[in-house]
Design a protein around this motif. Sequence first.
Motif: not given
Length: 369
Positions: A109-124, A126-128, A313-315
């Motif tokens: 899995l390519d997480h930053d391509e596949l998963l949603a960013d956090a509401p503030d734009g933090t990529p997955p 860094e957010d998980f 997720r931290k967010s």
Amino acid sequence: MKINISNRIVKTGVAALGVSALAVAVSAHAQQTLNIVSWGGAYSMSQHEAYDKPWMEKTGDEIVNIDRSGNALAGLRAQSQAGNVTWDLVDMLPADAMIACAEGLIEPLDHDELLADAPDGTPPSEDFVDGALGDCFVASIVYSNIVAFNSEMFPEDDQPSTIEDVFDLENYPGKRALLRKPINNMEWALIADGVDRDEVYAMLETEEGVQRAFAKLDTIKDEVIWWEEGAQPPQLLADQEVAFASAYNGRIFNAMVTEDQPFEIIWDAQVFELDGWVVPTGKLDKVKDYLHFATDTQRLADQAQYISYGPARKSSSELVSTHAETGIEMTPHMPTYGPNFETALQKDDLFWADYNDELTQRFNAWLSQ
């Protein structure tokens, strides 16, 4: 024999999925049936409420829930060997995911391509939370393996509170219910025998440590009922067939809060870990939109309304609020809540990926003695 799974993990990348593929309009979504494998019980209910219902309403998809995660690795192996993989998405533990990834049973899995960013734009990425994203794995929750007890079976002024008490038959008599696996039992045995939490896995890599764990388990073996399905511990406690039971913290929370059972959780030496999704090989195109949706910030926060598992997720953490049915605050019931987390032990997934087969064989031989 030890299997060096950490040296076998497949490091292959995947082709970029493309932002446009993840942003396809709902109107263009072809309705389909998704066969999703999970654990059953209160946990599957929490997923159904937080992920499945809003997804089905949004897309018109049908979701078939299959309670097979307890044997997910064996199931994937069997389906792959038969050339007929019918599962589309599987909830799996990280250690099993490492093995399945190395065997080519699940998709990288390519997480930053596949998963949603956090509401503030933090990529997955860094957010998980730490350890939540593996080569073929994306976590959704932080949960805990704990021991609970029926408070009605002990005097009000002498309730058990430590993992040592679970091994103390003299002061805290009664049957114990434990998972019929070495995982968690070996760790608890060493901690109850005086091993520092930071040294548990190093000790279990030695013959001395393994024998020491089995020797401690010997002290309660005759009073143990061994369970295999997650629904068994709360039922055994409710029926007072056992005084103590190891369990997933969410199962005990559900029994305490929605069924008003007189249970208490011993948070001491909780073994916490992550749990999440893997995609069977060849199924990524079918499930990527659902996976993107089900692991976003809001969905993971929503799940915590139904079960006391912390979002991965931290967010999502700041959005955790109250229990959907009773309205109680959920934060104090989370494994990661400060007072609950003071003596926590993080399950070492690499250790169990390497040693699970060997220790399971020895554990089963010990049970038969």
